[in-house]
Motif scaffolding. Structure first.
Motif, PDB file in Angstrom:
ATOM      1  N   ASP A 317      16.151  48.381  10.096  1.00 13.49           N
ATOM      2  CA  ASP A 317      14.834  48.066  10.169  1.00 13.49           C
ATOM      3  C   ASP A 317      13.976  49.352  10.136  1.00 13.49           C
ATOM      4  O   ASP A 317      13.526  49.638   9.755  1.00 13.49           O
ATOM      5  N   LYS A 318      14.893  49.856  11.824  1.00  9.40           N
ATOM      6  CA  LYS A 318      14.330  50.696  12.654  1.00  9.40           C
ATOM      7  C   LYS A 318      15.198  52.686  11.074  1.00  9.40           C
ATOM      8  O   LYS A 318      13.671  53.812  11.019  1.00  9.40           O
ATOM      9  N   LYS A 319      16.018  52.443  10.649  1.00 10.74           N
ATOM     10  CA  LYS A 319      16.131  53.501  10.034  1.00 10.74           C
ATOM     11  C   LYS A 319      15.072  53.377   8.912  1.00 10.74           C
ATOM     12  O   LYS A 319      14.528  54.099   8.151  1.00 10.74           O
ATOM     13  N   ILE A 320      15.025  52.045   8.467  1.00 14.17           N
ATOM     14  CA  ILE A 320      14.247  52.070   7.279  1.00 14.17           C
ATOM     15  C   ILE A 320      12.525  52.457   7.748  1.00 14.17           C
ATOM     16  O   ILE A 320      12.185  53.115   6.681  1.00 14.17           O
ATOM     17  N   SER A 321      11.988  51.954   8.528  1.00 11.37           N
ATOM     18  CA  SER A 321      10.745  52.829   8.994  1.00 11.37           C
ATOM     19  C   SER A 321      10.957  54.507   9.062  1.00 11.37           C
ATOM     20  O   SER A 321       9.705  55.185   8.595  1.00 11.37           O
ATOM     21  N   CYS A 322      12.259  54.547   9.220  1.00  7.69           N
ATOM     22  CA  CYS A 322      11.899  56.283   9.624  1.00  7.69           C
ATOM     23  C   CYS A 322      11.715  56.674   8.731  1.00  7.69           C
ATOM     24  O   CYS A 322      10.986  58.030   8.183  1.00  7.69           O
ATOM     25  N   LEU A 323      12.940  56.514   7.575  1.00  6.81           N
ATOM     26  CA  LEU A 323      12.703  56.656   5.930  1.00  6.81           C
ATOM     27  C   LEU A 323      11.597  56.782   5.606  1.00  6.81           C
ATOM     28  O   LEU A 323      11.018  57.764   4.998  1.00  6.81           O
ATOM     29  N   ARG A 324      10.723  55.998   5.816  1.00  2.00           N
ATOM     30  CA  ARG A 324       9.663  55.675   4.820  1.00  2.00           C
ATOM     31  C   ARG A 324       8.278  56.750   5.192  1.00  2.00           C
ATOM     32  O   ARG A 324       7.271  57.214   5.128  1.00  2.00           O
ATOM     33  N   LYS A 325       8.441  56.577   6.960  1.00  2.00           N
ATOM     34  CA  LYS A 325       7.186  58.087   7.874  1.00  2.00           C
ATOM     35  C   LYS A 325       8.096  58.805   6.751  1.00  2.00           C
ATOM     36  O   LYS A 325       6.715  59.793   6.918  1.00  2.00           O
ATOM     37  N   LEU A 326       8.669  59.359   6.828  1.00  2.47           N
ATOM     38  CA  LEU A 326       9.290  60.549   6.261  1.00  2.47           C
ATOM     39  C   LEU A 326       8.893  61.109   5.456  1.00  2.47           C
ATOM     40  O   LEU A 326       8.671  61.895   4.429  1.00  2.47           O
ATOM     41  N   ARG A 327       9.114  60.031   4.656  1.00  7.77           N
ATOM     42  CA  ARG A 327       9.084  59.839   2.719  1.00  7.77           C
ATOM     43  C   ARG A 327       7.493  59.989   2.547  1.00  7.77           C
ATOM     44  O   ARG A 327       6.612  60.981   2.279  1.00  7.77           O
ATOM     45  N   GLN A 328       6.517  59.816   3.404  1.00  5.95           N
ATOM     46  CA  GLN A 328       5.046  59.376   3.473  1.00  5.95           C
ATOM     47  C   GLN A 328       4.388  60.651   3.692  1.00  5.95           C
ATOM     48  O   GLN A 328       3.319  61.259   3.132  1.00  5.95           O
ATOM     49  N   GLN A 329       4.823  61.904   4.520  1.00  9.73           N
ATOM     50  CA  GLN A 329       4.725  63.288   4.837  1.00  9.73           C
ATOM     51  C   GLN A 329       5.511  64.271   4.249  1.00  9.73           C
ATOM     52  O   GLN A 329       5.334  65.326   4.704  1.00  9.73           O
ATOM     53  N   ALA A 330       6.357  64.379   3.739  1.00  6.95           N
ATOM     54  CA  ALA A 330       6.973  64.878   3.414  1.00  6.95           C
ATOM     55  C   ALA A 330       6.224  65.600   2.194  1.00  6.95           C
ATOM     56  O   ALA A 330       5.751  65.678   1.377  1.00  6.95           O
ATOM     57  N   PRO A 331       5.984  67.035   2.065  1.00  8.19           N
ATOM     58  CA  PRO A 331       5.397  67.767   1.332  1.00  8.19           C
ATOM     59  C   PRO A 331       5.958  67.850   0.211  1.00  8.19           C
ATOM     60  O   PRO A 331       7.603  68.695  -0.003  1.00  8.19           O
ATOM     61  N   PRO A 332       5.022  68.097  -1.349  1.00 11.15           N
ATOM     62  CA  PRO A 332       6.291  69.429  -2.183  1.00 11.15           C
ATOM     63  C   PRO A 332       6.645  70.519  -1.963  1.00 11.15           C
ATOM     64  O   PRO A 332       6.215  71.191  -1.480  1.00 11.15           O
ATOM     65  N   HIS A 333       8.188  71.299  -3.053  1.00  9.62           N
ATOM     66  CA  HIS A 333       8.294  72.027  -2.531  1.00  9.62           C
ATOM     67  C   HIS A 333       7.722  73.306  -3.459  1.00  9.62           C
ATOM     68  O   HIS A 333       6.969  72.602  -4.608  1.00  9.62           O
ATOM     69  N   ALA A 334       7.595  74.534  -2.878  1.00 10.42           N
ATOM     70  CA  ALA A 334       7.313  75.240  -4.088  1.00 10.42           C
ATOM     71  C   ALA A 334       7.896  75.399  -4.903  1.00 10.42           C
ATOM     72  O   ALA A 334       6.770  75.838  -6.510  1.00 10.42           O
ATOM     73  N   LEU A 335       9.053  75.467  -5.559  1.00  8.88           N
ATOM     74  CA  LEU A 335       9.956  75.400  -7.122  1.00  8.88           C
ATOM     75  C   LEU A 335       9.167  73.882  -7.683  1.00  8.88           C
ATOM     76  O   LEU A 335       9.128  73.963  -8.859  1.00  8.88           O
ATOM     77  N   LEU A 336       8.727  73.050  -6.836  1.00 10.63           N
ATOM     78  CA  LEU A 336       8.377  71.787  -7.403  1.00 10.63           C
ATOM     79  C   LEU A 336       7.465  71.715  -8.213  1.00 10.63           C
ATOM     80  O   LEU A 336       6.871  71.291  -9.385  1.00 10.63           O
ATOM     81  N   GLN A 337       6.348  73.004  -7.640  1.00 15.50           N
ATOM     82  CA  GLN A 337       5.565  72.743  -7.923  1.00 15.50           C
ATOM     83  C   GLN A 337       4.920  74.403  -8.870  1.00 15.50           C
ATOM     84  O   GLN A 337       4.808  73.958  -9.890  1.00 15.50           O
ATOM     85  N   THR A 338       6.012  74.930  -9.066  1.00 11.05           N
ATOM     86  CA  THR A 338       6.459  75.701 -10.650  1.00 11.05           C
ATOM     87  C   THR A 338       6.787  74.761 -11.164  1.00 11.05           C
ATOM     88  O   THR A 338       6.578  75.246 -12.741  1.00 11.05           O
ATOM     89  N   PHE A 339       7.630  73.911 -11.739  1.00  6.84           N
ATOM     90  CA  PHE A 339       8.525  73.090 -12.455  1.00  6.84           C
ATOM     91  C   PHE A 339       7.282  72.627 -12.745  1.00  6.84           C
ATOM     92  O   PHE A 339       6.900  72.211 -14.278  1.00  6.84           O
TER      93      PHE A 339
END
Length: 702
Positions: A317-339
């Motif tokens: 459950d702790k791992k799931i909580s950390c992964l969800r938090k990381l998923r909500q805060q991660a910014p899109p990469h510049a190469l994804l914006q180029t795509f």
């Protein structure tokens, strides 16, 4: 070809040594057409090899004013059209470009010394025509071969003549040196560092030469005689040293390479480029572990075991909580914006170039790893053969370590050392595959990241696609992906580890955790339904025909499907297909769906049930399953049949009976009686395997 034209043949050669070679075939060259001259100049400026197909009778004429002089006795000169072409090549080809002259209408087998002197004179004239450079760069070297008349020959005779031509030695070489064969010259050109420039770079070079031709107008057309033409192209075109033939990439490619190189270590490449995808895959694996723990908790457990299980669930459950938090805060990469900018513009051609640039960057890093992997695989196969010859059987690849030996060799020190070496080689192969996977970036990776961003918006975790670019909408993404698929690009249907379909929030697969039932749609599902409507699939009027291929890793499955059905599946050394890909083929009567699968029975197998999942998936939905095998039917094919039979055993319950065909590639000998013996051996093995499966297979093992 009545009019000038150029055919660009992509680097999709079936022969592995020729992969990466792009051919530009120029038909009916016309020196009076500025468009034709500009295209040839642009192609020649980046060519590693120029094959000049000339006619001894049409392109070389007698220089005497007396029309009664015979061609074989009078001095020769080059025709006006060939002279202008040579001058054009001289002004654009680099010093490293090789020119191979093919002299047709010459039968060297029935010729004497006079005819040989005539051919040598033709080669000398070609070299002279390429040596009119007014800059400091030397003329390209010239080699020549006489091409026999092929117009009146049958297919078998043409094949024999072409084979003899490729093995024949050059007529002469300038400057002097050993005379190579045509085969050797072609092989040397393949090893060149020249690369076919991107379409944007090629267009820019064409624009450069076309502008120069327009400025000069009819200068070359109004010139009289070869002498006055010799310097015309050098006056019009920029100096060769100013046209950098090493520049093969445009600004988009340079941006891609810069972003990828700036990440640094390949170990964090995928996590940096695709943070949502990486979190999604980790969440899927952790949630699966939690489901297993919950299912185990429903059984009777001792108090100590139950306490350990509860601690394990709490940690998950702790791992799931950390992964969800990381998923909500991660910014899109510049190469994804180029795509995304390419997706918004709905430019499928530029997206294809985007993928080609990714492949070029990836290939430079994969090549040494693949070479090492191939060497280790050969060593491993050799050791396993030695073990089998000594009465020992190597353990399955998924077990990674250990072998099973008979009573005679089990206590031998030599066998123990061989077992240890096999285990070590398998571990090295697994580690090498992980390194290869860490740089496995493709267009499909960017599409999947976009799909997961949309899924984040659907579940209310983030703003979704508009967070990457305010102009990006779900409708625009689906429209571009639909056009991408209709252009012949395959759909990555099953992906990741464990195998997953589409881009679903992991909790949607586990209603026992979320408390909600499986609901809603996803990106891939919507696209496939849209394709169903657009293509008008109907069971009676336009049925759907599904053809799939399975086989061991590196047996050439993707190459076979590309060759048979004109698909665009990725092909290269090692594992090139991960999961399952779909490609569409329209015919007048039906819509054909081609399924390409990841290789089975690999040393780097994901887990014990992966092969069974893939085989069951293909046989559950296919009308025809092609089992592809390289070489004679050996023991590894028997192992593959075990997997296929497992799938068929379960499909009896669903009453699905796909047709199954076997393709045997690269046979050392083609003998009908030998093939019948192989079939009889396989049939006996199948019967024994069916009995074994019925006795030993447990329902819960899949």
């Amino acid at each position: 070809h009545a009019m000038p034209s150029v055919d660009i043949i992509a680097d999709s050669a079936r022969e592995e040594p020729l992969r990466g070679v792009t051919l530009a075939d120029v038909h009916s060259y016309d020196a009076e057409e500025d468009l034709c001259e500009g295209l040839v100049a642009a192609l020649a400026s980046s060519a590693a090899l120029v094959l000049l197909h000339t006619s001894v009778k049409a392109d070389f004429v007698a220089s005497s004013d007396n029309p009664t002089h015979m061609l074989d006795t009078a001095p020769l000169r080059i025709s006006d059209s060939l002279a202008r072409l040579l001058n054009l090549l001289s002004a654009t080809c680099t010093a490293s470009t090789r020119v191979l002259v093919l002299l047709r209408d010459a039968d060297i087998d029935d010729s004497g010394p006079m005819e040989h002197r005539q051919l040598d004179s033709c080669v000398q004239l070609v070299f002279s025509g390429l040596s009119v450079a007014s800059d400091s760069l030397p003329a390209p070297p010239v080699l020549a071969w006489a091409v026999p008349p092929l117009g009146l020959l049958g297919p078998a005779e043409i094949a024999n003549e072409v084979k003899s031509l490729r093995m024949s030695r050059a007529l002469s070489t300038l400057p002097s040196g050993p005379l190579p064969s045509l085969e050797e010259s072609l092989a040397q050109a393949v090893q060149s560092t020249h690369k076919m420039p991107s379409l944007a770079v090629l267009q820019a070079r064409y624009g450069l030469y076309a502008e120069a031709l327009q400025k000069c107008g009819g200068q070359t057309a109004s010139s009289q005689g070869n002498v006055s033409r010799q310097g015309a192209y050098f006056k019009m075109f920029p100096p060769r040293h100013q046209v950098d033939s090493s520049i093969c990439y445009d600004s988009l490619a340079q941006r891609i390479f810069g972003e990828l190189d700036s990440i640094g270590s390949s170990e964090c490449l995928l996590a940096t480029l695709f943070p949502i995808t990486c979190c999604h895959q980790q969440l899927t694996a952790v949630l699966q572990d939690k489901v297993r723990c919950i299912n185990r908790g429903r059984e009777y457990l001792e108090p100590e075991e139950r306490r350990k299980l509860e601690v394990c669930v709490e940690g998950l459950d702790k791992k799931i909580s950390c992964l969800r938090k990381l998923r909500q805060q991660a910014p899109p990469h510049a190469l994804l914006q180029t795509f995304v900018q390419l997706v918004i513009s709905n430019d499928c051609n530029r997206i294809m170039e985007f993928g080609a640039y990714l492949d070029d960057w990836k290939q430079a890093r994969r090549a040494p790893l693949l070479e090492r992997k191939l060497r280790l695989r050969k060593d491993l196969d050799h050791l396993i053969q030695e073990m089998e010859g000594a009465g020992c059987v190597a353990a399955p690849a998924s077990a990674v370590t250990g072998t099973a030996c008979g009573p005679e060799g089990g206590d031998s020190d030599g066998m123990a050392k061989m077992e240890a070496r096999i285990s070590r080689l398998r571990l090295e192969l697994v580690n090498l595959q992980k390194q290869l996977d860490e740089v496995d970036v493709s267009t499909d990776s960017f599409w999947l990241e976009l799909m997961l961003w949309n899924e984040m918006e659907r579940v209310g975790a983030r703003r979704g696609l508009r967070e990457i670019d305010e102009r990006l909408t779900l409708a625009a993404s689906k429209s571009c992906y639909l056009a991408w698929v209709k252009n012949g690009n395959p759909v990555h249907f099953l992906h990741s580890t464990p195998l997953q379909f589409g881009a679903f929030e992991p909790l949607r697969w586990h209603p026992q955790l979320s408390g909600a039932s499986f609901f809603g749609s996803d990106f891939i599902g919507d696209v496939l339904r849209e394709l169903d409507r657009d293509l008008g699939v109907d069971v009676r009027r336009r049925p759907l025909l599904v053809i799939s291929v399975i086989g061991v890793q590196s047996s050439g499955k993707s190459t076979l499907m590309n060759y048979l059905f004109g698909c665009s599946f990725v092909t290269h050394v090692g594992r090139c297909t991960k999961g399952l890909y779909i490609s569409l083929l329209e015919t007048k009567r039906e819509l054909v769906v081609i399924l390409d699968t990841e290789g089975l029975l690999s040393v780097e197998a994901r887990d014990d049930v992966f092969d069974k999942q893939v085989a069951l998936m293909t046989m559950a939905c296919s009308d025809l399953v092609i089992v592809n095998n390289r070489g004679e039917l050996g023991r590894h094919v028997g192992d593959l049949f075990q997997v296929c039979l497992f799938a068929l055993y379960h499909l009896k319950l669903a009453r699905i009976s796909p047709a199954i065909g076997f393709v045997l590639q690269c046979l050392s000998m083609v003998n009908q009686q030998q093939q019948y013996e192989w079939v009889a051996t396989v049939k006996k093995s199948l019967e024994e395997s069916v009995q074994e499966l019925q006795q030993k297979e447990k329902p819960h093992s899949f």
